[in-house]
Design a protein around this motif. Structure first.
Motif, mmCIF file in Angstrom:
data_model
loop_
_atom_site.group_PDB
_atom_site.id
_atom_site.type_symbol
_atom_site.label_atom_id
_atom_site.label_comp_id
_atom_site.label_asym_id
_atom_site.label_seq_id
_atom_site.Cartn_x
_atom_site.Cartn_y
_atom_site.Cartn_z
ATOM 1 N N GLY A 161 17.149 35.123 45.203
ATOM 2 C CA GLY A 161 17.343 33.405 44.702
ATOM 3 C C GLY A 161 18.363 32.595 45.341
ATOM 4 N N ARG A 162 18.794 31.512 44.764
ATOM 5 C CA ARG A 162 19.510 30.732 45.205
ATOM 6 C C ARG A 162 20.987 30.504 44.546
ATOM 7 N NH1 ARG A 162 19.008 26.704 49.333
ATOM 8 N NH2 ARG A 162 20.729 25.502 48.543
ATOM 9 N N GLN A 163 21.004 31.116 43.062
ATOM 10 C CA GLN A 163 22.034 30.921 42.461
ATOM 11 C C GLN A 163 23.318 31.884 42.844
ATOM 12 O OE1 GLN A 163 21.386 31.027 38.134
ATOM 13 N NE2 GLN A 163 23.391 30.144 37.841
ATOM 14 N N PRO A 164 24.619 31.393 43.039
ATOM 15 C CA PRO A 164 25.707 32.551 43.124
ATOM 16 C C PRO A 164 25.858 33.345 42.106
ATOM 17 C CG PRO A 164 26.038 30.159 43.921
ATOM 18 C CD PRO A 164 24.862 29.963 43.114
ATOM 19 N N VAL A 165 26.178 34.450 42.369
ATOM 20 C CA VAL A 165 26.775 35.612 41.454
ATOM 21 C C VAL A 165 28.177 35.759 41.643
ATOM 22 C CG1 VAL A 165 26.541 37.750 40.232
ATOM 23 C CG2 VAL A 165 24.433 36.815 40.869
ATOM 24 N N ARG A 166 29.002 35.406 40.925
ATOM 25 C CA ARG A 166 30.501 35.516 41.297
ATOM 26 C C ARG A 166 31.102 36.685 40.552
ATOM 27 N NH1 ARG A 166 30.906 30.031 43.292
ATOM 28 N NH2 ARG A 166 29.193 28.970 42.678
ATOM 29 N N GLY A 217 33.298 39.036 38.739
ATOM 30 C CA GLY A 217 33.320 39.292 37.352
ATOM 31 C C GLY A 217 31.940 39.657 36.624
ATOM 32 N N ALA A 218 31.076 39.298 37.420
ATOM 33 C CA ALA A 218 29.608 39.488 37.020
ATOM 34 C C ALA A 218 29.543 41.214 36.912
ATOM 35 C CB ALA A 218 28.768 39.275 38.015
ATOM 36 N N MET A 219 28.614 41.591 36.080
ATOM 37 C CA MET A 219 28.222 43.208 35.659
ATOM 38 C C MET A 219 27.404 43.712 36.773
ATOM 39 S SD MET A 219 28.467 43.462 31.632
ATOM 40 C CE MET A 219 27.554 42.374 31.295
ATOM 41 N N VAL A 220 27.445 44.991 37.096
ATOM 42 C CA VAL A 220 26.658 45.685 37.835
ATOM 43 C C VAL A 220 25.842 46.576 36.758
ATOM 44 C CG1 VAL A 220 26.052 47.430 39.448
ATOM 45 C CG2 VAL A 220 27.714 45.541 39.922
ATOM 46 N N LEU A 221 24.657 46.353 36.607
ATOM 47 C CA LEU A 221 23.916 47.308 35.500
ATOM 48 C C LEU A 221 22.970 48.490 36.049
ATOM 49 C CD1 LEU A 221 22.669 44.318 33.252
ATOM 50 C CD2 LEU A 221 24.918 45.678 33.133
ATOM 51 N N ASP A 222 23.012 49.526 35.427
ATOM 52 C CA ASP A 222 21.916 50.647 35.701
ATOM 53 C C ASP A 222 20.677 50.358 34.974
ATOM 54 O OD1 ASP A 222 21.938 51.499 33.241
ATOM 55 O OD2 ASP A 222 23.249 53.347 33.448
ATOM 56 N N ALA A 223 19.607 50.956 35.287
ATOM 57 C CA ALA A 223 18.306 51.015 35.091
ATOM 58 C C ALA A 223 18.270 50.822 33.341
ATOM 59 C CB ALA A 223 17.344 51.941 35.224
ATOM 60 N N ASP A 224 19.140 51.376 32.488
ATOM 61 C CA ASP A 224 19.150 51.197 31.172
ATOM 62 C C ASP A 224 20.033 50.208 30.671
ATOM 63 O OD1 ASP A 224 17.831 53.685 30.923
ATOM 64 O OD2 ASP A 224 19.477 54.815 31.058
ATOM 65 N N GLY A 225 20.535 49.268 31.468
ATOM 66 C CA GLY A 225 21.386 48.392 31.015
ATOM 67 C C GLY A 225 22.813 48.508 30.882
ATOM 68 N N ASN A 226 23.189 49.519 31.085
ATOM 69 C CA ASN A 226 24.657 49.971 30.961
ATOM 70 C C ASN A 226 25.561 49.345 32.259
ATOM 71 O OD1 ASN A 226 24.083 51.780 28.542
ATOM 72 N ND2 ASN A 226 23.303 53.100 29.979
ATOM 73 N N ARG A 236 26.684 35.739 32.779
ATOM 74 C CA ARG A 236 26.516 34.813 31.575
ATOM 75 C C ARG A 236 25.305 34.896 31.066
ATOM 76 N NH1 ARG A 236 28.717 31.324 35.670
ATOM 77 N NH2 ARG A 236 26.768 30.255 35.901
ATOM 78 N N GLY A 237 25.006 36.093 30.739
ATOM 79 C CA GLY A 237 23.731 36.437 29.733
ATOM 80 C C GLY A 237 22.515 36.443 30.607
ATOM 81 N N LYS A 238 22.488 36.406 32.026
ATOM 82 C CA LYS A 238 21.261 36.163 32.886
ATOM 83 C C LYS A 238 21.392 37.126 33.898
ATOM 84 C CE LYS A 238 19.369 32.733 35.886
ATOM 85 N NZ LYS A 238 19.372 31.321 36.483
#
Lengths: 371, 123
Positions: free
Chosen positions: A291-296, A298-307, A346-348
């Motif tokens: 996509g085009r939206q920057p991820v900055r 502090g954003a989280m990296v999640l595994d397949a289970d959302g951890n 931010r929840g996305k």
């Protein structure tokens, strides 16, 4: 124009006179941008950008024990570093954490070390507490530092400093610029060919005027400095590197010289040697974000289970790729190029792929190399 | 047609109970180069002061709050495709979204162009 509660650098009035927007950074008021980050970024990639990096700490480490002393804290092989050559290195803590990243130059009978602005006081205290007696550490507070970066930097600078074009990447020498003595090295932190120019603070406005008068050169702010180094895949201390990060996790093993890997004898060696042998748990990688939206940061990296299994440490919009890019720490199982990762900000949720860095190829001036 | 401005540096252009919303030239100057916008979909109800859109510059992400309450009737797809319109023509082609106002009295507390100009000068 709001004033910021910070110390001015020698070029403060020079920046303001050129329309810079000043922001607090590392305890100083510094220019974030002049005409705009995108334009400044692209100008640097196409021509030459002039950066004021006078906030950085310029140190001299001298004395017969300087080399051995520095080698107890840096994983570099300073013994094989020739006069006038510089090397990227890391100031290490006993547990292998990174206290700072730096450039070290052998300059005659001493080492010239440039450290980050935000960390310089702590670095100095750490060095003073750890270097052997007899090693003299001088913080050259009166020196300012400029960086001239971009494919046309050599054209502009060699007009003012004949002979500077003969420097190869990661070498430096003493020169005169407009009658001012300068230490100039062919180095920088944008991924482009370019130079770093150390001059007395009392003369830096004159030198900056000379450089900015060259048709290839425009002043560039911290905003573009950050987007340029991100595209170049270069980590920023305090963001991508900190005392909780080891050189192996940070994918900076190139900075651990061969002799030192075997011999050790530097802070953190036990942990670092083990990580070199067995591999780290997590590693710094580059991410291309869908996509085009920057991820900055502090954003989280999640595994397949959302951890949460990792963190984005730098992120933004790449002006050259016209797409969002980031650096993140991810588990080694997800660190290979081509791995897919999910990010949350931010929840996305965002999808991203691990890609090799640099994002934009380096164009350093390596002697003997084509181009 | 009447124009209003908010302290969050949005403009609202109102005809009857229909409003067009965007960010001001002052706002785009502060944000710097806009590289991404996320706009509300038609049909969504927004509340005065609530999050309505996201604008991201090279530097940072910012929320755009609904200056008044109402139902979104459309968003500017041209801005989604070319976010730089928020810089080049913030108060024209770079509009964000349109609303059907649910309470026109909410406009009463907003600034006119002259009041907004002095507000910016004091910033």
């Amino acid at each position: 124009m709001s004033d910021v509660d910070t110390s001015p650098l020698p070029l403060d009035a020079w920046h303001r006179g050129r329309g810079a927007r000043m922001v607090p950074f590392a305890g100083y008021a510094m220019p974030i941008q002049y005409e705009g980050i995108l334009a400044e970024h692209k100008w640097t990639r196409e021509s030459a950008g002039l950066f004021d990096v006078s906030h950085m700490g310029q140190l001299v480490v001298a004395g017969p024990e300087a080399e051995k002393g520095l080698e107890t804290l840096l994983p570099a092989d300073l013994g094989i570093l020739k006069d006038g050559r510089l090397r990227y290195s890391l100031l290490l803590a006993e547990d292998g954490g990174i206290v700072d990243d730096l450039m070290a130059t052998r300059r005659g009978d001493h080492f010239y070390v440039v450290v980050n602005g935000a960390t310089k006081q702590g670095d100095i205290a750490y060095l003073e507490s750890r270097l052997p007696r007899g090693v003299v550490l001088d913080h050259m507070k009166e020196q300012a530092l400029l960086a001239l970066q971009g494919p046309k930097a050599v054209d502009a600078l060699s007009r003012l400093v004949p002979g500077v074009e003969a420097l190869g990447f990661m070498t430096g020498g003493a020169f005169q610029i407009g009658g001012t003595g300068a230490w100039i090295s062919r180095s920088g932190y944008t991924g482009e060919d370019g130079f770093e120019i150390s001059v007395p603070g009392a003369k830096v406005a004159e030198v900056a005027d000379l450089l900015a008068a060259e048709p290839e050169v425009k002043p560039i702010g911290l905003g573009a400095r950050d987007s340029l180094r991100l595209e170049a895949g270069l980590p920023l201390y305090g963001h991508d590197l900190d005392t909780g990060t080891t050189p192996v996790e940070a994918d900076l093993t190139f900075a651990i010289s061969k002799r030192r890997r075997g011999e050790g004898g530097f802070a953190g060696w036990h942990r670092i040697a083990r990580e070199l042998e067995e591999g780290p748990v997590r590693r710094r990688v580059g991410l291309a974000v869908d996509g085009r939206q920057p991820v900055r940061e502090g954003a989280m990296v999640l595994d397949a289970d959302g951890n949460e299994v990792g963190k984005v440490t730098s992120g933004g919009f790449s002006p050259m790729l016209e797409a969002p890019i980031a650096m993140a720490y991810v588990p080694v199982a997800s660190a290979a190029a081509g791995s897919s990762v999910t990010l949350a900000q931010r929840g996305k949720l965002f999808q991203a792929k691990v890609v090799a860095m640099p994002f934009v190829p380096h164009r350093y001036h390596r002697k003997g190399a084509a181009g | 047609m009447t124009e209003y401005y908010t302290e969050e540096h949005e403009w609202i252009r109102v005809e009857g109970d229909l409003a067009t919303v965007g960010i001001t030239d002052f706002a785009q100057g502060q944000l710097g180069d806009v590289v991404f916008v996320e706009l509300p979909e038609a049909g969504r109800e927004v509340t005065k002061g609530g999050e309505a859109a996201v604008v991201e510059s090279v530097k940072a992400a910012s929320d755009v709050y609904a200056p008044v309450s109402g139902e979104v009737t459309g968003a500017n797809q041209a801005l989604v495709d070319d976010p730089a319109l928020a810089n080049t023509d913030p108060e024209g082609e770079g509009w964000f979204f349109r609303l059907r106002l649910s309470d026109t009295s909410e406009l009463d507390g907003l600034m006119d162009a002259a009041a907004y100009k002095s507000f910016c000068d004091s910033q």
